[in-house]
Design a protein around this motif. Structure first.
Motif, short mmCIF file in Angstrom:
data_model
loop_
_atom_site.label_atom_id
_atom_site.label_comp_id
_atom_site.label_asym_id
_atom_site.label_seq_id
_atom_site.Cartn_x
_atom_site.Cartn_y
_atom_site.Cartn_z
N CYS A 128 0.84 -1.20 0.00
CA CYS A 128 0.00 0.00 0.00
C CYS A 128 0.87 1.24 0.00
CB CYS A 128 -0.94 0.00 1.21
SG CYS A 128 -0.09 0.04 2.79
N TYR A 129 0.26 2.35 -0.39
CA TYR A 129 0.95 3.64 -0.35
C TYR A 129 0.80 4.29 1.02
CZ TYR A 129 0.50 2.90 -5.39
OH TYR A 129 0.53 2.36 -6.65
N SER A 130 -0.32 4.05 1.65
CA SER A 130 -0.58 4.62 2.97
C SER A 130 -1.49 3.67 3.73
CB SER A 130 -1.26 5.99 2.85
OG SER A 130 -2.51 5.87 2.19
N ILE A 131 -1.34 3.66 5.06
CA ILE A 131 -2.22 2.83 5.89
C ILE A 131 -2.18 3.35 7.32
CG2 ILE A 131 -0.44 1.11 6.48
CD1 ILE A 131 -2.73 -1.02 6.18
N GLY A 132 -3.30 3.25 8.00
CA GLY A 132 -3.34 3.69 9.39
C GLY A 132 -4.65 3.27 10.03
N SER A 133 -4.71 3.40 11.34
CA SER A 133 -5.93 3.07 12.07
C SER A 133 -6.29 4.23 12.99
CB SER A 133 -5.75 1.78 12.89
OG SER A 133 -4.74 1.94 13.87
N GLU A 134 -7.57 4.32 13.28
CA GLU A 134 -8.09 5.40 14.13
C GLU A 134 -9.12 4.84 15.08
OE1 GLU A 134 -10.40 9.72 13.69
OE2 GLU A 134 -9.92 8.52 11.92
N ASN A 135 -8.97 5.20 16.35
CA ASN A 135 -9.91 4.76 17.38
C ASN A 135 -11.03 5.79 17.48
OD1 ASN A 135 -11.15 3.65 19.58
ND2 ASN A 135 -9.52 4.13 21.03
N LEU A 136 -12.24 5.42 17.11
CA LEU A 136 -13.39 6.31 17.19
C LEU A 136 -13.99 6.15 18.59
CD1 LEU A 136 -14.87 5.53 13.66
CD2 LEU A 136 -13.17 7.25 14.30
N ILE A 137 -13.42 6.89 19.54
CA ILE A 137 -13.64 6.59 20.95
C ILE A 137 -15.05 6.87 21.44
CG2 ILE A 137 -11.23 6.81 21.60
CD1 ILE A 137 -11.72 9.64 22.46
N TYR A 138 -15.82 7.69 20.72
CA TYR A 138 -17.19 7.97 21.16
C TYR A 138 -18.21 7.12 20.41
CZ TYR A 138 -14.50 11.95 22.79
OH TYR A 138 -13.53 12.73 23.37
N ASP A 139 -17.72 6.19 19.60
CA ASP A 139 -18.60 5.32 18.81
C ASP A 139 -18.45 3.85 19.14
OD1 ASP A 139 -19.93 7.13 16.74
OD2 ASP A 139 -17.84 7.67 16.48
N GLY A 140 -17.41 3.49 19.88
CA GLY A 140 -17.12 2.07 20.09
C GLY A 140 -16.67 1.41 18.80
N MET A 141 -15.84 2.13 18.02
CA MET A 141 -15.43 1.66 16.70
C MET A 141 -13.93 1.88 16.49
SD MET A 141 -18.32 0.70 15.15
CE MET A 141 -17.91 0.71 13.41
N LEU A 142 -13.37 1.06 15.60
CA LEU A 142 -12.01 1.24 15.11
C LEU A 142 -12.08 1.31 13.59
CD1 LEU A 142 -8.82 1.02 15.84
CD2 LEU A 142 -9.07 -1.30 14.96
N ARG A 143 -11.36 2.26 13.00
CA ARG A 143 -11.37 2.40 11.54
C ARG A 143 -9.96 2.25 10.99
NH1 ARG A 143 -14.29 7.43 10.15
NH2 ARG A 143 -12.40 8.55 10.78
N ILE A 144 -9.83 1.40 9.97
CA ILE A 144 -8.57 1.23 9.26
C ILE A 144 -8.76 1.74 7.84
CG2 ILE A 144 -6.93 -0.44 8.30
CD1 ILE A 144 -7.39 -2.17 10.75
N THR A 145 -7.83 2.58 7.37
CA THR A 145 -7.88 3.09 6.00
C THR A 145 -6.54 2.83 5.33
OG1 THR A 145 -7.19 5.29 6.76
CG2 THR A 145 -9.55 4.90 6.56
N ALA A 146 -6.60 2.55 4.04
CA ALA A 146 -5.37 2.28 3.29
C ALA A 146 -5.57 2.66 1.83
CB ALA A 146 -4.98 0.80 3.40
N GLY A 147 -4.51 3.17 1.21
CA GLY A 147 -4.52 3.47 -0.22
C GLY A 147 -3.54 2.56 -0.92
N MET A 148 -3.98 1.92 -2.02
CA MET A 148 -3.13 0.91 -2.67
C MET A 148 -3.59 0.68 -4.11
SD MET A 148 -4.75 -2.41 -0.73
CE MET A 148 -4.81 -1.49 0.81
N ASN A 149 -2.79 -0.10 -4.83
CA ASN A 149 -3.20 -0.58 -6.14
C ASN A 149 -4.25 -1.67 -5.95
OD1 ASN A 149 -3.08 -2.26 -8.69
ND2 ASN A 149 -1.62 -0.64 -9.23
N ARG A 150 -5.24 -1.70 -6.81
CA ARG A 150 -6.35 -2.64 -6.58
C ARG A 150 -5.91 -4.10 -6.66
NH1 ARG A 150 -10.49 -2.43 -11.74
NH2 ARG A 150 -8.99 -2.89 -13.40
#
Length: 418
Positions: free
Chosen positions: A294-316
């Motif tokens: 991937c070109y970029s990747i990371g995770s984010e803790n959505l602390i007021y939602d009870g959620m974790l989000r992972i996003t990544a940019g890459m070649n399909r």
């Protein structure tokens, strides 16, 4: 922080400090999050920042701020968790550094722009309204022109719940908002919203209270808001969308079921640093650096939602392999298969970041605001202490219930002629 009641569900909060050379005041209006009101509230953030009844042109507004030693004024629509927030913020020089008393005039700016808009025949001035609709549409377009942001919005829309309600309004929704609807939304804020006025700086509490009681006459209201969205449980869903873009974007939404005040939340936050929030994280090192998937990747803790989000940019072509490798890193978190160095690096980074926020005015005000909304004394120093005691087992327990609920792939369209 000192708190004073102005009326029922309307309060003044004063955080005296000599750390800063300016004084910041935030006037916050909170309502329960409703998707039907999001477009109107978004428009209000443009309408109420330009002019008011006593300063009817942008030039008059600028002169008024200049006369307050170059004060700044901003209005933002910033929904968080399960609540809708319209925030008026004004910062200007600490009166101790100038030969003038500015506190009353600064608070008066907030009063005038929030509570005394420029209306004609009970509606926002027509040219201003049309101009702000176009500004709002442009702001949405600029945000969603970023494919990564567009993918996150799409994933949130499809997951639903509070995450969907917080999404940006569409262009069609903004075009459908009438002047009458916007005016009614403003009146609802004034009459029904839970209101909190935060003052940060080297100020006298008695002077603040006297000014607030002189300038504001909010009626009692029964509205009660909740910052924490109820953790959701939804069946797994996967969507693939095509768009003429240069790379594909993957968004994964995981349910963790934790609330901000959960004893395991500090462990989950540190775990997020180990998983994907830091340059030393598993996702960055394994998926990007070691495998070049991937070109970029990371995770984010959505602390007021009870959620974790992972996003990544890459070649399909790498989507499937990257997805498998991401799942392996989640499994490693659940099994505690990360090094002591990774844990201590995350601990150090998070502690230093939170310590740094104690010297950042907006972070201090948000910490005060969060404490008010959650009815807790959970302060920045308290969270730092909790970070210091997190163990590997705590992180394993925090990640044990993590469940993948939503996958959104925004895929580059190889057949697109562009």
């Amino acid at each position: 922080m000192q708190t004073f009641r102005l009326s029922e569900n309307c309060s003044l909060h004063i955080h005296p400090t000599e750390k800063f050379k300016d004084v910041t005041m935030n006037l916050d209006f909170f309502l329960p999050l409703e998707s039907t009101m999001r477009p109107a509230h978004f428009l209000l953030s443009f309408l109420l920042a330009e002019v008011c009844d006593t300063s009817r042109t942008k030039l008059e507004t600028q002169k008024r701020l200049d006369d307050l030693y170059g004060a700044s004024l901003s209005v933002t629509s910033d929904p968080r968790g399960n609540l809708d927030l319209l925030e008026f913020s004004c910062s200007t020089a600490d009166s101790h550094y100038v030969s003038d008393s500015l506190l009353y005039r600064q608070m008066e700016v907030l009063r005038d722009y929030a509570c005394r808009p420029y209306l004609e025949n009970g509606l926002f001035e027509s040219h201003l309204f049309e101009e702000c609709v176009q500004k709002a549409i442009t702001a949405v377009r600029m945000t969603l022109d970023d494919p990564s942001a567009a993918a996150v919005e799409e994933a949130s829309l499809r997951y639903g719940g509070a995450m969907k309600k917080r999404c940006l309004p569409s262009e069609s929704e903004l075009c459908c908002v009438t002047n009458e609807a916007c005016t009614a939304a403003w009146k609802e804020l004034i009459d029904q919203a839970e209101i909190h006025l935060f003052v940060l700086g080297n100020v006298d509490a008695d002077e603040c209270l006297e000014a607030a009681r002189s300038l504001f006459s909010f009626s009692d209201r029964n509205t009660m808001v909740s910052l924490q969205a109820d953790p959701e449980t939804r069946p797994y869903s996967e969507t693939i969308l095509k768009k003429p873009i240069s790379q594909s974007f993957l968004v994964q939404l995981y349910e963790d079921g934790l609330r901000y005040q959960d004893p395991l939340m500090p462990a989950f936050m540190l775990g997020n640093g180990i998983l994907g929030a830091l340059p030393t994280s598993l996702l960055f090192q394994e998926v990007r650096e070691a495998r070049s998937l991937c070109y970029s990747i990371g995770s984010e803790n959505l602390i007021y939602d009870g959620m974790l989000r992972i996003t990544a940019g890459m070649n399909r072509r790498d989507l499937l392999e990257a997805g498998t490798l991401i799942a392996q890193q989640i499994s490693r978190m659940q099994k505690g298969e990360f090094s002591d160095d990774q844990l201590e690096t995350a601990r150090s980074m998070y502690i230093n970041s939170w310590r740094g926020s104690m010297d950042h005015g907006p972070s201090l005000i948000w910490d005060d605001c969060r404490s008010v909304l959650l009815h807790t004394e959970d302060s920045i120093p308290r969270m730092i202490h909790r970070f210091e005691t997190v163990t590997r087992e705590d992180i394993m327990n925090a990640y044990a219930g993590l469940k993948l609920a939503e996958v959104l792939i925004l895929e580059e369209d190889a057949d697109d002629p562009s």
